[in-house]
Design a protein around this motif. Sequence first.
Motif, mmCIF file in Angstrom:
data_model
loop_
_atom_site.group_PDB
_atom_site.id
_atom_site.type_symbol
_atom_site.label_atom_id
_atom_site.label_comp_id
_atom_site.label_asym_id
_atom_site.label_seq_id
_atom_site.Cartn_x
_atom_site.Cartn_y
_atom_site.Cartn_z
ATOM 1 N N VAL A 151 13.166 -17.579 -47.820
ATOM 2 C CA VAL A 151 14.406 -17.792 -48.325
ATOM 3 C C VAL A 151 14.694 -19.173 -49.071
ATOM 4 O O VAL A 151 15.978 -19.368 -49.555
ATOM 5 C CB VAL A 151 15.426 -17.854 -46.887
ATOM 6 N N ARG A 152 13.700 -20.149 -49.291
ATOM 7 C CA ARG A 152 14.148 -21.339 -49.826
ATOM 8 C C ARG A 152 14.113 -20.924 -51.322
ATOM 9 O O ARG A 152 14.861 -21.767 -52.210
ATOM 10 C CB ARG A 152 13.109 -22.392 -49.751
ATOM 11 N N ASP A 153 13.702 -19.447 -51.664
ATOM 12 C CA ASP A 153 13.754 -19.379 -53.212
ATOM 13 C C ASP A 153 14.962 -18.279 -53.429
ATOM 14 O O ASP A 153 15.085 -17.325 -52.553
ATOM 15 C CB ASP A 153 12.308 -18.324 -53.342
ATOM 16 N N PRO A 154 15.925 -18.947 -54.196
ATOM 17 C CA PRO A 154 17.263 -18.126 -54.417
ATOM 18 C C PRO A 154 17.229 -16.905 -54.728
ATOM 19 O O PRO A 154 18.027 -16.061 -54.300
ATOM 20 C CB PRO A 154 17.843 -19.095 -55.573
ATOM 21 N N LEU A 155 16.076 -16.359 -55.410
ATOM 22 C CA LEU A 155 16.118 -14.870 -55.796
ATOM 23 C C LEU A 155 15.688 -14.061 -54.365
ATOM 24 O O LEU A 155 16.406 -13.098 -54.133
ATOM 25 C CB LEU A 155 14.724 -14.518 -56.774
ATOM 26 N N PHE A 156 14.990 -14.341 -53.725
ATOM 27 C CA PHE A 156 14.647 -13.998 -52.320
ATOM 28 C C PHE A 156 15.750 -13.849 -51.464
ATOM 29 O O PHE A 156 16.093 -12.925 -50.499
ATOM 30 C CB PHE A 156 13.209 -14.318 -51.745
ATOM 31 N N ALA A 157 16.495 -14.969 -51.280
ATOM 32 C CA ALA A 157 17.585 -15.211 -50.353
ATOM 33 C C ALA A 157 18.749 -14.240 -50.906
ATOM 34 O O ALA A 157 19.246 -13.574 -49.818
ATOM 35 C CB ALA A 157 18.164 -16.560 -50.424
ATOM 36 N N HIS A 207 -0.660 -18.671 -55.936
ATOM 37 C CA HIS A 207 0.238 -19.625 -55.168
ATOM 38 C C HIS A 207 0.858 -20.600 -56.268
ATOM 39 O O HIS A 207 2.009 -21.285 -55.724
ATOM 40 C CB HIS A 207 -0.392 -20.396 -54.185
ATOM 41 N N VAL A 208 0.425 -20.886 -57.290
ATOM 42 C CA VAL A 208 1.125 -21.557 -58.290
ATOM 43 C C VAL A 208 2.308 -20.978 -58.662
ATOM 44 O O VAL A 208 3.613 -21.546 -58.751
ATOM 45 C CB VAL A 208 0.167 -21.388 -59.793
ATOM 46 N N GLU A 209 2.544 -19.508 -58.695
ATOM 47 C CA GLU A 209 3.943 -18.977 -58.793
ATOM 48 C C GLU A 209 4.646 -18.689 -57.462
ATOM 49 O O GLU A 209 6.003 -18.901 -57.435
ATOM 50 C CB GLU A 209 3.584 -17.424 -59.373
ATOM 51 N N VAL A 210 3.994 -18.644 -56.343
ATOM 52 C CA VAL A 210 4.657 -18.698 -54.982
ATOM 53 C C VAL A 210 5.471 -19.883 -54.753
ATOM 54 O O VAL A 210 6.565 -19.691 -54.326
ATOM 55 C CB VAL A 210 3.671 -18.185 -53.857
ATOM 56 N N ARG A 211 5.159 -21.040 -54.921
ATOM 57 C CA ARG A 211 5.685 -22.290 -54.799
ATOM 58 C C ARG A 211 6.619 -22.615 -55.788
ATOM 59 O O ARG A 211 7.555 -23.383 -55.336
ATOM 60 C CB ARG A 211 4.346 -23.382 -55.123
ATOM 61 N N LYS A 212 7.132 -21.672 -56.703
ATOM 62 C CA LYS A 212 8.176 -21.922 -57.650
ATOM 63 C C LYS A 212 9.460 -21.107 -56.873
ATOM 64 O O LYS A 212 9.286 -20.355 -56.049
ATOM 65 C CB LYS A 212 7.778 -21.287 -58.784
ATOM 66 N N ASN A 213 10.602 -21.875 -57.357
ATOM 67 C CA ASN A 213 11.992 -21.170 -57.044
ATOM 68 C C ASN A 213 12.092 -20.386 -58.320
ATOM 69 O O ASN A 213 11.957 -20.738 -59.484
ATOM 70 C CB ASN A 213 12.895 -22.352 -56.646
ATOM 71 N N HIS A 214 12.782 -19.075 -58.058
ATOM 72 C CA HIS A 214 13.303 -18.230 -59.098
ATOM 73 C C HIS A 214 14.846 -17.922 -59.114
ATOM 74 O O HIS A 214 15.270 -17.766 -57.923
ATOM 75 C CB HIS A 214 12.460 -16.925 -58.927
#
Length: 219
Positions: A151-157, A207-214
């Motif tokens: 949930v720290r990723d705005p898209l997933f939240a 994980h380069v992408e996983v660590r990003k926020n979207h």
Amino acid sequence: MMWWHVLGAAFVLAQLGCGASAASPSTQAASHEGGGCACMQCGGKHGESGMQGGSMQGGCMQCGGEHDGRGRGGLAGHEGHGSPAGAALSDDRAVFHFLLANREVIQRQVTRLPDGVATVTESDDPAVAQGIREHVEAMHLRLQEKRPLHVRDPLFAATFANAEKVKLTIEPTPKGVRVVETSTDPQVVALIQAHADVVTAFLERGHVEVRKNHPVPAP
């Protein structure tokens, strides 16, 4: 579609710096000792002694989740350490890392629909194919029960916040799973389609992408 749909993952995936091979989601994926794995909740990267640049004895320095101190990115603290929900989260994490570690043997096709997406995620490796199915079912259950992840990723939240507006149809295939994810809400359709793109990015860049926020897309 969800990163757990690969995955999501999505769905979604090779763990950068982690050398897990296709054994089984419940065993091989759970052990990435000293491999630079990342916390699924906050994306924080960990090494053998915990978070790079600081101690993790009291939890992840970025998100506060509890970790096991061996760099596995444990998340039990987000749903209650030692609780059934925490155990389920640990299992979900294991399958996710298993798929990340074997992303090179995963094939994914995404078809945009007027009201969402249709995805097919498969692998010729039977263990990876089973991991894909397990991951999709687990993430579907999280949507139904409104138990958010990452949930720290705005898209997933935003996706979890609109879970009741998402219709998900899951069809197992001989090598994985086909998922149709739709909504009657234009904003949620945009979320679904953006999420599908992010899951594909997880497969391409790990994980380069996983660590990003979207970002949350406009409808």
